[in-house]
Design an enzyme around this catalytic site. Structure first.
Site, PDB file in Angstrom:
ATOM      1  N   GLU A 157       5.893 -26.376 107.093  1.00  0.00           N
ATOM      2  CA  GLU A 157       4.512 -26.556 106.637  1.00  0.00           C
ATOM      3  C   GLU A 157       4.001 -25.402 105.767  1.00  0.00           C
ATOM      4  O   GLU A 157       3.043 -24.702 106.121  1.00  0.00           O
ATOM      5  CB  GLU A 157       3.585 -26.787 107.833  1.00  0.00           C
ATOM      6  N   GLU A 313       7.918 -35.576 111.178  1.00  0.00           N
ATOM      7  CA  GLU A 313       7.338 -35.228 112.486  1.00  0.00           C
ATOM      8  C   GLU A 313       6.301 -36.268 112.841  1.00  0.00           C
ATOM      9  O   GLU A 313       5.522 -36.701 111.973  1.00  0.00           O
ATOM     10  CB  GLU A 313       6.613 -33.878 112.437  1.00  0.00           C
TER      11      GLU A 313
HETATM   12  C1  GLA Z   1       3.292 -29.116 112.891  1.00  0.00           C
HETATM   13  C2  GLA Z   1       4.471 -28.175 112.919  1.00  0.00           C
HETATM   14  C3  GLA Z   1       5.231 -28.225 114.210  1.00  0.00           C
HETATM   15  C4  GLA Z   1       4.308 -28.315 115.382  1.00  0.00           C
HETATM   16  C5  GLA Z   1       3.427 -29.520 115.207  1.00  0.00           C
HETATM   17  C6  GLA Z   1       2.496 -29.759 116.363  1.00  0.00           C
HETATM   18  O1  GLA Z   1       3.559 -30.345 112.357  1.00  0.00           O
HETATM   19  O2  GLA Z   1       5.345 -28.399 111.857  1.00  0.00           O
HETATM   20  O3  GLA Z   1       6.025 -27.070 114.291  1.00  0.00           O
HETATM   21  O4  GLA Z   1       3.531 -27.165 115.454  1.00  0.00           O
HETATM   22  O5  GLA Z   1       2.622 -29.324 114.071  1.00  0.00           O
HETATM   23  O6  GLA Z   1       1.727 -30.905 116.157  1.00  0.00           O
END
Ligand code: GLA
Ligand code: ZN
Length: 668
Positions: A157, A313
Site C-alpha cells: 500500500e 486483499e
Molecule cells: C491493508 C494492508 C494489510 C492489512 C490490511 C488490514 O490492506 O495491506 O497489511 O493491514 O490492510 O485490513
C-alpha cells in the site's frame, strides 16, 4: 477476448492470502504444517509470503537469513500452492532506522518520524533505495528457479509523502526538468499572486502546514511529483526482479479510495492491477449501496489497465480497523468474492490467512482464527468458496464487455480539492461520479471507468462529470470521438482550467466549447436545502448544489431552469457535431433525473441491458471471451428477489446474498 492467466501455466482463479509465518517461527513444526493442511482444505492455491519480513530476512545489516523462507517456499511447492512473494520495503528493520535516520519519513511540519509502524520511509533516500534493491536482488537470485514463485508483490500500500531535505531536492529537480525556467514555473503557478514569485530554485518548498499550504499550482505539482517518486521507487524495487525473473509479473496492492497517488499514471508500470477491498457490509448505508460502491471501485481498478485484475486483499470476516467490526453475515463472503470476479478480478485473496496472536491487527478477520482449526463458520465459508472457485477455470482471463465509459481523473480530483469557491464542502467529485454510475449499475449496464488520458474509440457513450481540468489532448480526443459518431455527456464545472489549474480566458468549458456548442458564464451555488428545477421532457426535476448559467452557441436546448433569475435559461443541451452528439447537464440533479436521462441516452446509443427491469439491490455483470458469456446475477439484499424475464415465465429468483452464474453463447 481472453487475456492470458496472471500466472503462466496456472489457468485457475487464484485463491489465497497474506500469510505471515515468521510470526510463528518458534512453533513452525506444528503450526506451519497445520497451515498447509488447512490451506489445502480451504481450496487455497496461493499464499503471499515475505511482505513484512525484512527483519526476519536481514536481522543485521548485510547478514541474510533465508533458511526459514526456503523451508516455506519448499512447503508451498510440495503442496502445490503458488507463492506471491512480497518485497519487504513496507516496513524497515530497527537497525536500519538507527544507523541511517535518513530512511525515516519527515512529515509536513518538517519533523522526522521515529522508528516504528510501517510505510514510514523516505521515497528519495539513496540508502533506503539501495537496501531495498539489495534485498530484492537477493530474493530474486535465490528463488528465480523455485517452482513456487508465481507473482512479485511489491511492498505494501504505497501511500503518504515525505518532506525531508532529500525529497525537497528531488522536488526541485523535478520542477527544473518540467519547467526549465523559473519564469515558466512562476507563470504556471500564477506566482505574482500574493508575491509568491520564486527567484531561485532553492526557495521552493513542498506544501505543508507551515504557512505554505495554500497555493494550488504548487500543490498540484507536489502531488504529481509524489506520484512520480512512487513510480521511481517502484521501478527501483522491480529493476532486479525484472532482470533476474523477467517472466514473473509484478504488482503492488492499491487502495481504490486512496487519492494521494495518480493511480492511472502509476498503473502504467504495473504488470497487473491489484487492490485491497474492505467493504463495510451491514452498515447504515445498506448492502445495496455498499454493493454499488464496491462495484464502482472494482471497475475503477479494472479500468486502470482495462484487463483482469487481482483482488489481492479482502477480509473473510470482521475488519478490525472499522469503527464497528461487524461480522460478515453468512453468505456475504461468497457474494463479495464472486462480486469481484464478476467485475473482472481473476483472484480472491485475503488479508489474512492466519490471525496474528498479538500486535495491531490481532483481531482482523482471517481464514484461520485464534482457535486454530477448521471448525469455524468463517473457515467453512472460505472452504465452500474454494470449492466453488475450482469450478471457475473458464472465467480466467475473460474480458468485461462494455460500450460505455465514465471518465475519472485523479488530477481533476486534486484540482477540485484545491478549488476555493463553489461549494467548499460539497464539490463532491467522487460522489458525483458514483451518482452517474448508479444509473447504469441499477440496470446492469457495464461501464469502464477510465482516465482522461485514455483512448475512447471502443465506446459508444462517454460520460465525463465535472471534468474541471482539461488535460493534454483530452478535449481533442473527446471531440474526435463525437465527430466519429459517439455520444458524450458533460456536466456543470467542466473545462474551467488547463493542466496548471489556470482558468481558460475565452470562456468555459475551454476547448470543449465547440464540442458542446455552449458557453458557461456563471455558476450559482445553492445553500443546503435550497433547490431550483430542470424542466425536461414534460417533467420537473430537482436541481441543487450547483447550477451553471449557460449560453447557447450552436447547441439545442432540451431543458430549462424552472426558477430564480435564470428561469427559462438552458439547463440541458445537446449539440450535434459530425456524426455524434454532445450533451451538457448544467446543474446537479437527483437520481430520478439521471435514471431517466441515461435511459433515454442508452436507447439512443443502442445500448441494451440484459434485463429490462432489475429489482432494487440486484446487480448484473457479465464476463465474456467473445464466444461464451458468464452472467453474474447478484442479490445484495437480505431478502428474496425475483428478476422478471419474459412475460408468462417465472423469472429468476435469488435468495438473500445469492449469486447465480448463467452461461450462454455470446450474442453478437
Ligand atoms: C491493508 C494492508 C494489510 C492489512 C490490511 C488490514 O490492506 O495491506 O497489511 O493491514 O490492510 O485490513
Ligand atoms: Zn524524504
Amino acid at each position: 477476448m481472453r487475456y492470458p492467466p496472471i500466472v503462466k501455466n496456472m489457468p485457475h482463479i487464484l485463491h489465497g492470502g497474506d500469510y505471515n509465518p515468521e510470526q510463528w517461527i518458534k512453533w513452525k513444526d506444528t503450526i506451519w504444517k497445520e497451515d498447509m493442511r488447512l490451506a489445502k482444505l480451504a481450496g487455497i492455491n496461493t499464499l503471499t509470503l515475505g511482505m513484512f519480513s525484512w527483519t526476519a530476512l536481514e536481522p543485521a545489516e548485510g547478514q541474510y537469513n533465508f533458511a526459514w523462507l526456503d523451508e516455506l517456499m519448499d512447503m508451498l511447492a510440495e503442496n502445490r500452492i503458488a507463492a506471491v512473494l512480497g518485497t519487504p520495503s513496507g516496513a524497515r528493520p530497527a537497525w536500519m532506522s538507527s544507523k541511517y535516520p535518513e530512511v525515516l519519513r519527515v512529515n509536513e511540519s518538517r519533523l522526522r518520524n521515529v522508528h516504528g509502524e510501517r510505510h514510514n520511509h523516505c521515497l528519495s533516500s539513496p540508502v533506503y533505495r539501495e537496501k531495498t534493491r539489495a534485498i530484492n536482488e537477493q530474493l530474486a537470485q535465490r528463488y528465480k528457479e523455485h517452482p513456487a514463485l508465481a507473482v512479485w508483490h511489491i511492498s505494501n500500500e504505497y501511500s503518504g509523502e515525505c518532506h525531508c531535505p532529500l525529497c525537497q531536492a528531488e522536488f526541485r529537480t523535478y520542477l527544473k526538468n518540467k519547467y526549465k525556467t523559473l519564469d515558466a514555473l512562476n507563470e504556471a503557478w500564477w506566482a505574482a499572486f500574493w508575491s509568491s514569485t520564486i527567484t531561485d530554485w532553492d526557495q521552493i518548498e513542498s506544501p505543508g502546514k507551515l504557512g505554505n499550504g495554500g497555493h494550488n499550482g504548487l500543490r498540484l505539482d507536489w502531488r504529481r511529483f509524489t506520484t512520480e517518486q512512487f513510480i521511481d521507487f517502484y521501478l527501483n524495487e522491480t529493476a532486479p526482479l525484472k532482470a533476474i525473473t523477467p517472466d514473473i509479473p509484478c504488482t503492488t496492492n492499491l487502495m481504490a479510495a486512496y487519492t494521494g497517488i495518480d493511480y492511472a499514471r502509476f498503473a502504467e508500470v504495473l504488470d497487473v492491477a491489484s487492490w485491497d477491498s474492505y467493504p463495510q457490509w451491514t452498515s447504515a448505508e445498506g448492502n445495496s449501496t455498499i454493493g454499488l460502491r464496491t462495484s464502482y471501485y472494482h471497475d475503477l481498478m479494472r479500468g486502470l489497465k482495462r484487463k483482469p485484475f487481482m483482488l489481492i486483499e479482502s477480509c473473510p470476516s470482521a475488519t478490525n480497523w472499522r469503527p464497528v467490526a461487524k461480522l460478515h453475515r453468512p453468505g456475504l463472503h461468497k457474494l463479495q468474492s464472486l462480486h469481484a470476479l464478476a467485475h473482472g478480478a481473476d483472484t480472491v485473496q485475503y488479508f489474512q490467512f492466519r490471525k496474528s496472536r498479538g500486535g495491531p491487527e490481532q483481531y482482523h478477520g482471517a481464514v484461520v482464527d485464534h482457535f486454530g482449526g477448521e471448525n469455524t463458520r468463517v473457515f467453512r465459508e472460505v472452504a465452500d468458496l474454494g470449492e466453488c472457485l475450482k469450478g471457475l477455470d473458464d472465467l480466467v482471463g475473460m474480458d468485461t464487455p462494455v460500450e460505455t465509459a465514465l471518465i475519472h481523473d485523479y488530477q481533476v480530483r486534486w484540482a477540485l480539492e484545491d478549488l476555493k469557491g463553489l461549494l467548499q464542502e460539497k464539490t463532491a467529485y467522487g460522489e458525483t461520479l458514483i451518482d452517474h454510475y448508479r444509473a447504469f449499475w441499477k440496470r446492469g449496464i457495464a461501464l469502464d471507468i477510465i482516465d482522461s488520458q485514455q483512448t475512447l474509440e471502443k465506446y459508444r457513450l462517454v460520460i465525463a462529470p465535472m471534468l474541471y481540468m482539461l488535460r493534454e489532448g483530452a478535449a481533442e480526443r473527446i471531440d474526435e470521438f463525437v465527430q466519429n459518431g459517439g455520444i458524450f455527456v458533460a456536466t456543470y464545472v467542466t473545462g474551467y482550467v488547463n493542466e496548471s489549474a489556470l482558468t481558460f480566458l475565452d470562456g468555459f468549458p475551454g476547448s470543449l466549447k465547440k464540442t458542446l456548442g455552449i458557453r458557461c458564464e456563471e455558476i450559482d451555488a445553492l445553500y443546503p436545502g435550497e433547490t431550483n428545477s430542470i424542466e425536461w421532457d414534460g417533467r420537473t426535476y430537482r436541481a441543487f448544489d450547483l447550477c451553471e448559467l449557460v449560453h447557447r452557441e450552436g447547441a439545442e436546448v432540451l431543458g430549462v431552469y424552472g426558477s430564480d433569475f435564470y428561469a427559462g435559461s438552458p439547463a440541458l443541451t445537446v449539440h450535434r457535431r459530425g456524426k455524434g452528439r454532445a450533451y451538457f447537464i448544467a446543474a446537479r440533479t437527483g437520481e430520478d433525473f439521471l435514471d431517466d436521462f441515461y435511459r433515454h441516452l442508452t436507447t439512443e446509443a443502442g445500448i441494451r441491458p440484459l434485463f429490462e427491469e432489475l429489482p432494487e439491490g440486484v446487480s448484473v455483470h457479465v464476463r465474456s471471451d467473445g464466444k461464451k458469456d458468464v452472467v453474474f446475477l447478484m442479490n445484495f439484499t437480505n431478502e428474496n428477489r425475483l428478476i422478471p424475464t419474459e412475460p408468462d415465465k417465472p423469472g429468476i429468483s435469488l435468495e438473500p446474498f445469492e449469486v447465480k452464474m448463467l452461461r450462454s453463447e455470446t450474442n453478437t
